[in-house]
Enzyme design. Sequence first.
Site, PDB file in Angstrom:
ATOM      1  N   GLY A 223       0.838  -1.182   0.000  1.00  0.00           N
ATOM      2  CA  GLY A 223       0.000   0.000   0.000  1.00  0.00           C
ATOM      3  C   GLY A 223       0.878   1.238   0.000  1.00  0.00           C
ATOM      4  O   GLY A 223       1.985   1.229   0.556  1.00  0.00           O
ATOM      5  N   CYS A 224       0.424   2.319  -0.635  1.00  0.00           N
ATOM      6  CA  CYS A 224       1.265   3.524  -0.709  1.00  0.00           C
ATOM      7  C   CYS A 224       1.476   4.135   0.674  1.00  0.00           C
ATOM      8  O   CYS A 224       2.584   4.574   1.008  1.00  0.00           O
ATOM      9  CB  CYS A 224       0.666   4.542  -1.672  1.00  0.00           C
ATOM     10  SG  CYS A 224      -1.052   4.994  -1.358  1.00  0.00           S
ATOM     11  N   ASN A 225       0.439   4.146   1.504  1.00  0.00           N
ATOM     12  CA  ASN A 225       0.601   4.643   2.872  1.00  0.00           C
ATOM     13  C   ASN A 225       1.531   3.728   3.671  1.00  0.00           C
ATOM     14  O   ASN A 225       2.378   4.191   4.445  1.00  0.00           O
ATOM     15  CB  ASN A 225      -0.750   4.719   3.584  1.00  0.00           C
ATOM     16  CG  ASN A 225      -1.699   5.722   2.967  1.00  0.00           C
ATOM     17  OD1 ASN A 225      -1.277   6.650   2.285  1.00  0.00           O
ATOM     18  ND2 ASN A 225      -2.984   5.547   3.211  1.00  0.00           N
TER      19      ASN A 225
END
Length: 342
Positions: free
Chosen positions: A148-150
């Site tokens: 996930g980017c986060n």
Amino acid sequence: MTAKIAILGASGYTGAELIRLISTHGGMEIAALGANSKAGLAMADVFPFLRHLDLPQLVTIDEIDWTGIDLCFCALPHKTSQEVISALPKTLKIVDLSADFRLRDPEAYAKWYGNAHGAVEMQGQAVYGLTEFYRDQIAAARLVAGTGCNAATGQFALRPLIEAGVIDLDHIILDLKCAVSGAGRSLKENLLHAELSEGTNAYAVGGTHRHLGEFDQEFSALAGRPVHIQFTPHLIPANRGILATAYVHGDPAAVHQALQQAYATETFIEVLPFGATPSTHDVRGSNFCHLGVTGDRIDGRAIVVAALDNLTKGSSGQALQNANLMLGLPETQGLMMAPLFP
């Protein structure tokens, strides 16, 4: 040798970002573009900014001839992705950009995503795609699960600190701001310009964000015991970028040194001089992540700030970095473009 590539979900933001990056790669040729909802259209009709490229027409996934294709990027929604990937040729290398293969435990997947995993055998075979920490496993993998980017942003800031033992594992707060493209291209009322612009809001407050599953999995494995951070994401009125601020208990100088040592030889991770902090402007459109450390007025507290582009280093750039390793190509190929500023 030029590797032949297919991209599924090519009409979404991460699919378009993959095309943008591969267009100047030199070692890859896009042989097929799958996008069921836009099948029959030219890529220029969906994304005019790509009209200068000679690209295959968008087709349904069922129409793709997999003969001769070396690697597939799967940029489909979670749940859909596992169904599609399960039916792909067993010899095909796959980089999945969805959430479907990030979590190793099927029960953890069911908890965070609300449904049982439909490809548990493949889930166990997938390698977690945080390149800087799983490089050797990725190079040998058939299936790589993009982070996930986060989750990627938070891990770049915190993994070396957990591994070096320089922070209190029971007092980690991660405050994160994410641009709107992180929510994908589907039409959503809260993402309309009139609803989003001129404001910022927290979401998934109180520990409900799905990327917490990745933090729990990765940080606990590093520490050898459960590690649960406090995490609150915020949606900001910007197209690209993530800025994450981590508040930790530890000596600021030791925190900075741990990051410097961990990333001393990493091309895409820049640790700033002590006291300097990055901006999303510094990394926009690039595969770089910038990290800064400063002390707090309270002794024994440190603040770590991480910035990256959610579509590039947080997703499609990371995916291409992993694909390079899987295909035996230079890891940095196609990814050394400078950030776009202003």
